[in-house]
Write a protein that holds these residues in place. Structure first.
Motif, mmCIF file in Angstrom:
data_model
loop_
_atom_site.group_PDB
_atom_site.id
_atom_site.type_symbol
_atom_site.label_atom_id
_atom_site.label_comp_id
_atom_site.label_asym_id
_atom_site.label_seq_id
_atom_site.Cartn_x
_atom_site.Cartn_y
_atom_site.Cartn_z
ATOM 1 N N ALA A 1 0.802 -1.256 0.201
ATOM 2 C CA ALA A 1 0.047 0.027 0.002
ATOM 3 C C ALA A 1 0.776 1.399 -0.028
ATOM 4 N N CYS A 2 1.912 1.292 0.677
ATOM 5 C CA CYS A 2 2.864 2.277 0.577
ATOM 6 C C CYS A 2 3.586 2.886 -0.836
ATOM 7 N N ILE A 3 3.583 1.796 -1.536
ATOM 8 C CA ILE A 3 3.980 2.023 -3.007
ATOM 9 C C ILE A 3 3.398 3.009 -3.606
ATOM 10 N N THR A 4 1.950 3.059 -3.350
ATOM 11 C CA THR A 4 1.076 3.937 -3.904
ATOM 12 C C THR A 4 0.986 5.230 -3.119
ATOM 13 N N ILE A 5 0.897 6.278 -3.770
ATOM 14 C CA ILE A 5 0.641 7.606 -3.093
ATOM 15 C C ILE A 5 -0.656 7.727 -2.320
ATOM 16 N N VAL A 6 -1.796 7.039 -3.003
ATOM 17 C CA VAL A 6 -3.060 7.009 -2.169
ATOM 18 C C VAL A 6 -3.015 6.166 -0.929
ATOM 19 N N GLY A 7 -2.329 5.131 -1.052
ATOM 20 C CA GLY A 7 -2.339 4.131 0.170
ATOM 21 C C GLY A 7 -1.049 4.477 1.113
ATOM 22 N N LEU A 8 -0.300 5.547 0.935
ATOM 23 C CA LEU A 8 0.857 5.689 1.748
ATOM 24 C C LEU A 8 0.497 5.990 3.156
ATOM 25 N N ALA A 9 -0.676 6.855 3.412
ATOM 26 C CA ALA A 9 -1.047 6.742 4.912
ATOM 27 C C ALA A 9 -1.641 5.743 5.614
ATOM 28 N N LEU A 10 -2.479 5.062 4.675
ATOM 29 C CA LEU A 10 -3.109 3.889 5.195
ATOM 30 C C LEU A 10 -1.931 2.714 5.447
ATOM 31 N N GLY A 11 -0.938 2.556 4.674
ATOM 32 C CA GLY A 11 0.112 1.715 4.990
ATOM 33 C C GLY A 11 0.851 1.911 6.379
ATOM 34 N N ILE A 12 1.336 3.418 6.689
ATOM 35 C CA ILE A 12 1.927 3.703 7.582
ATOM 36 C C ILE A 12 1.019 3.397 9.013
ATOM 37 N N VAL A 13 -0.011 3.825 8.865
ATOM 38 C CA VAL A 13 -0.922 3.578 10.005
ATOM 39 C C VAL A 13 -0.917 2.030 10.241
ATOM 40 N N SER A 14 -1.299 1.224 9.188
ATOM 41 C CA SER A 14 -1.349 0.009 9.335
ATOM 42 C C SER A 14 0.038 -0.910 9.867
ATOM 43 N N VAL A 15 1.190 -0.184 9.488
ATOM 44 C CA VAL A 15 2.385 -0.743 9.842
ATOM 45 C C VAL A 15 2.611 -0.290 11.683
ATOM 46 N N LEU A 16 2.124 0.691 12.052
ATOM 47 C CA LEU A 16 2.152 1.254 13.403
ATOM 48 C C LEU A 16 1.357 0.379 14.056
ATOM 49 N N ALA A 17 0.020 0.163 13.775
ATOM 50 C CA ALA A 17 -0.796 -0.470 14.493
ATOM 51 C C ALA A 17 -0.293 -2.035 14.586
ATOM 52 N N TRP A 18 0.131 -2.296 13.324
ATOM 53 C CA TRP A 18 0.879 -4.059 13.479
ATOM 54 C C TRP A 18 1.778 -4.050 14.630
ATOM 55 N N ILE A 19 2.611 -2.895 14.638
ATOM 56 C CA ILE A 19 3.717 -2.907 15.590
ATOM 57 C C ILE A 19 3.078 -2.993 17.322
ATOM 58 N N THR A 20 2.172 -2.143 17.619
ATOM 59 C CA THR A 20 1.515 -2.218 18.739
ATOM 60 C C THR A 20 0.797 -3.340 19.025
ATOM 61 N N VAL A 21 0.129 -3.959 18.150
ATOM 62 C CA VAL A 21 -0.460 -5.461 18.094
ATOM 63 C C VAL A 21 0.395 -6.560 18.698
ATOM 64 N N ILE A 22 1.627 -6.400 18.049
ATOM 65 C CA ILE A 22 2.685 -7.329 18.179
ATOM 66 C C ILE A 22 3.154 -7.349 19.602
ATOM 67 N N TYR A 23 3.393 -6.094 20.076
ATOM 68 C CA TYR A 23 3.720 -5.765 21.475
ATOM 69 C C TYR A 23 2.669 -6.300 22.409
ATOM 70 N N ALA A 24 1.575 -6.105 22.066
ATOM 71 C CA ALA A 24 0.622 -6.338 23.099
ATOM 72 C C ALA A 24 0.073 -7.633 23.063
ATOM 73 N N ALA A 25 0.492 -8.524 22.010
ATOM 74 C CA ALA A 25 0.257 -9.727 22.067
ATOM 75 C C ALA A 25 0.746 -10.683 23.266
#
Length: 248
Positions: free
Chosen positions: A211-235
């Protein structure tokens, strides 16, 4: 098994269990093998991924040499730079540029000559012969894979890490007790839990990067990565609660 005794006017790109190149190569050599031996001259560069790599004393590489191996031996000549990642490496040849070496053990023999800088990163001090000719003193970086139990900072970092995880667990227990119980209950369904875990662990970051490759999905991709890191830590809170319940 591949053996090249004649002259190759282009490149050699080889996939084999055993590769021996005895003749001259006017281009590059790229090899993927269990065992690789270069005994002839190479006009350009050489790259090797192997279990064992040998550069014979009669071999001369006009360009650079880069190899990744468990056991490497360089007795020949390298015209430019040398990059080697080897668990055990012995260098007793000529390097016309710099040498960047990484691994567990390094031995530089009496016939070795390195014109440029020499840098070694490993677990032990390299063995360097007094007769070796080095353009500059070797730079050594010792990597410690085991924790430094004698350093008080290690225990302080562990205390902070455990304390942060414990506080996160308290927040989950106090604010989301129902969600915690449901998650632990679903953990008994091993197949579904394993599938969902693999999906979240592997597919989510890959999709976010795409998603980060496309300009449209850049914001969604960054938010998804940050959310993924948070979920992995909380697991770790849910996994620890699930294992603790099973043990008790």
């Amino acid at each position: 098994s591949l053996t090249v005794n004649g002259r190759v006017t282009g490149d050699v790109i080889a996939f084999a269990q055993i590769i021996r190149i005895n003749g001259p190569v006017d281009g590059n050599v790229r090899s993927f093998s269990h065992f690789v031996s270069l005994a002839g001259p190479v006009a350009k560069n050489a790259t090797s991924f192997s279990q064992t790599f040998e550069l014979a004393s009669k071999s001369e590489i006009a360009g650079s040499l880069m190899f990744f191996t468990a056991m490497g031996t360089q007795d020949g000549r390298v015209g430019r730079d040398l990059i080697a990642l080897a668990a055990e490496n012995r260098l007793d040849g000529y390097v016309g540029g710099s040498a960047m070496l990484k691994g567990e053990r390094l031995t530089i023999g009496p016939s070795a000559e390195i014109v440029g800088k020499t840098k070694f990163t490993g677990e032990k001090q390299p063995s360097v012969s007094d007769k070796a000719k080095l353009g500059s003193p070797i730079e050594v970086i010792i990597v410690k894979h085991r924790p430094d139990y004698a350093n008080p900072k290690y225990y302080w970092r562990q205390t902070l890490r455990w304390g942060a995880a414990f506080m996160l667990g308290l927040v989950v227990v106090l604010l989301m007790p129902g969600f915690l119980r449901e998650t632990m209950s679903e953990g008994n369904r091993y197949g579904l839990s394993l599938g969902a875990g693999v999906l979240a662990l592997v597919v989510t970051p890959v999709a976010a990067v795409i998603a980060c490759i496309t300009i449209v999905g850049l914001a969604l991709g960054i938010v998804s990565v940050l959310a993924w890191i948070t979920v992995i830590y909380a697991a770790q809170v849910f996994v620890g609660a699930f294992l603790g319940q099973k043990m008790l």
